[in-house]
Enzyme design. Sequence first.
Site, mmCIF file in Angstrom:
data_model
loop_
_atom_site.group_PDB
_atom_site.id
_atom_site.type_symbol
_atom_site.label_atom_id
_atom_site.label_comp_id
_atom_site.label_asym_id
_atom_site.label_seq_id
_atom_site.Cartn_x
_atom_site.Cartn_y
_atom_site.Cartn_z
ATOM 1 N N CYS A 286 0.594 -1.218 -0.338
ATOM 2 C CA CYS A 286 -0.138 -0.176 0.022
ATOM 3 C C CYS A 286 0.430 1.249 -0.333
ATOM 4 O O CYS A 286 0.550 2.113 -0.878
ATOM 5 C CB CYS A 286 -1.153 -0.349 0.742
ATOM 6 S SG CYS A 286 -1.148 -1.490 1.963
ATOM 7 N N ARG B 271 6.958 -11.023 5.666
ATOM 8 C CA ARG B 271 6.400 -10.820 7.253
ATOM 9 C C ARG B 271 7.286 -11.667 7.739
ATOM 10 O O ARG B 271 6.782 -13.220 7.728
ATOM 11 C CB ARG B 271 4.946 -10.272 7.187
ATOM 12 C CG ARG B 271 4.499 -9.339 6.368
ATOM 13 C CD ARG B 271 2.498 -9.694 6.364
ATOM 14 N NE ARG B 271 2.279 -8.925 5.931
ATOM 15 C CZ ARG B 271 0.706 -9.036 4.876
ATOM 16 N NH1 ARG B 271 0.141 -9.826 6.021
ATOM 17 N NH2 ARG B 271 0.478 -7.895 4.265
ATOM 18 N N GLN C 49 1.197 -11.012 -3.433
ATOM 19 C CA GLN C 49 -0.362 -10.314 -3.852
ATOM 20 C C GLN C 49 -0.694 -10.606 -4.671
ATOM 21 O O GLN C 49 0.183 -9.719 -5.520
ATOM 22 C CB GLN C 49 -0.597 -9.715 -2.448
ATOM 23 C CG GLN C 49 -0.136 -10.188 -0.731
ATOM 24 C CD GLN C 49 -0.900 -8.759 0.157
ATOM 25 O OE1 GLN C 49 0.431 -7.887 -0.405
ATOM 26 N NE2 GLN C 49 -1.439 -8.771 1.500
HETATM 27 ZN ZN LIG Z 1 -3.478 -2.395 0.666
#
Ligand SMILES: [Zn+2]
Length: 648
Positions: free
Chosen positions: A335, A364, A382
């Site tokens: 993001c 992560r 992702q």
């Molecule tokens: Zn995001």
Amino acid sequence: MISLKFPDGSARDFESGVTGLDVAASIAKSLAKKAVAVSLDGTVRDIYDPINADAEIRIITRMDPEGLELIRHDAAHVMAEAVQELYPGTQVTIGPVIENGFYYDFAREEPFTPEDLPKIEAKMREIIQRDSPFSYEVMPRDAAKKMFGDMGEAYKVELIDAIPEGDNIKIYSQREWFDLCRGPHMPSTGKVGKAFKLQKIAGAYWRGDSNNPMLQRIYGTAWATDDQLKAYLHMLEEAEKRDHRRLGREMDLFHFQEEAPGAVFWHAKGWSLFQLLIGYMRRRQQDWGYVEVNSPDMMERTLWEQSGHWEKFAENMYIAETPDDRVFCCKPMNCPGHVQIFKNGLKSYRDLPLRIAEFGKVHRYEPSGALHGLLRVRHFTQDDAHIFCTEDQITEECVKLNEQVLSIYRDFGFEDVRIKFSDRPEKRVGEDAVWDKAEAALKRAVEVAGLTYELNPGEGAFYGPKLEYVLRDAIGRDWQCGTVQVDLNMPQRLGAYYIGADGEKTVPVMIHRAMFGSLERFTGILVEHHAGHLPLWLSPTQAVVATIVSDANEYAETVLARLNAAGLRAGADLRNEKINYKVREHSVAKVPVILVAGKREAEERTVSVRRLGSREQDVMSLDDAIAMIAAEAVPPDMRSNPQATEAA
Ligand SMILES: [Zn+2]
Ligand SMILES: [Zn+2]
């Protein structure tokens, strides 16, 4: 007198002090017989507890969800009694209910072995047969500590010390055996029933802390009926057969090794599958008006401080220092990078909605104990996207997203999808009016699709509400995959704005969404869901030509060339091996179509088509066989669009 309200809305008066059992008996004798507990204003209580105040009441039987919890809880007590009876000197610690069952942690010098489990199980059945009533007494703290201390139960003494001052110390007994417990329990051990099984033994640190002594944990599963137990054990068996780690080896998709915990070594075939997923999603996103970008894997600490990750997420981040004394973080999320792309160059309301997608690899740190094949890794990709839009566009975008997400799951063979909706938490940022809008948009999105959702009140992120998509797989397991989150916070935090129609700088709304979620995890789920039998369009190798005799080699080369020319991923097996051996090997590797070619096929320009999992063999002309395989190999999104099929 007190007034008790029943689930059907009716209410009746009872003497104060009436028990749940009395109330059940006043309705029907049969209900009293089945009753194992009572729910008062949503709290489960013992059936013999006196009820002293007005309440909404529900009688709990073994068949209720709360009844199942009690079965498992009581089974844990029964197991602890059985263990102490069989292995004197063993200390008991804690024994909670977990998903599908229960466990109990024991302190014992000698290790339990798998051979002990049937013995413990037999003893449990004995205790259940005795049908000893459960009863409890509240004890003064010191007396309880002394009692457990005298028995050598040091862990129980520690547990009592951890109970907040002023809380009751409750001791539940079943015959002479007793345990420290908050309750509630069913009326007697017999209610546990027969539908249980002990499963495995594992080590567990006392209180989950590796500085503490290692205890021995025994896991069990328990159900209300034998059928439920059977179905569950069958599901476990199926799950083991479908384990993507084993299938991944057999299909030569990927491996893991110690030097790279939680990171995938993709082999050629696995990577081909991975790229097929990306290709599919890329086509769909293009149709839906996304732009695809790529943001840096490492960015400086300052940026992660602004985004809030440094404060809230630091313990999950990989951090690197460079010789010029700067500190960089591997991105745990895409993001903040996308916000930088949004901010680069002035945006106006005419540019919105701006849909930015990235197949972004995130990193992560997860505790090593949590890692599990592809399903839980530390480094994953992702299918991430962020939609920057105006407040007025939230609803329309969410409705579209919901439709898109469901159509994708359908294409991969997941028809049964549940939706969880998490709304505003107590601690949150943003005006209530904007929250109203965001929540209404998400609700509308699922309503338009005619779907029901499960509400998770107060479980939204602090920056906005979210939808979670849960897929039910072929053997009934649920997997949370996609999410849609409406974010009212991060764009502002990172200084993003657009020029509104009124000429004013306005902060955009940011919708975070992922559909596969993690591609690594989705691959694992797909492999397990299909038990390795991937649909043809997703198979890394779609067809293999296998010869029966070397006389057919030349023909087999022709067949392979034709398959490749038709755009199919194919191979030829010309080895000097028996055909059955070849078929077996390619079946283990889950190749969906084997084209068998012998002398006769070569002469007649035919092939014998063998499907994975079938013993049948269809002789077809080479042209027909290739046309059939090619038609089946068209990805589902290109089937519904004849033009796209032609282009392919
Ligand atoms: Zn995001
Ligand atoms: Zn208990």
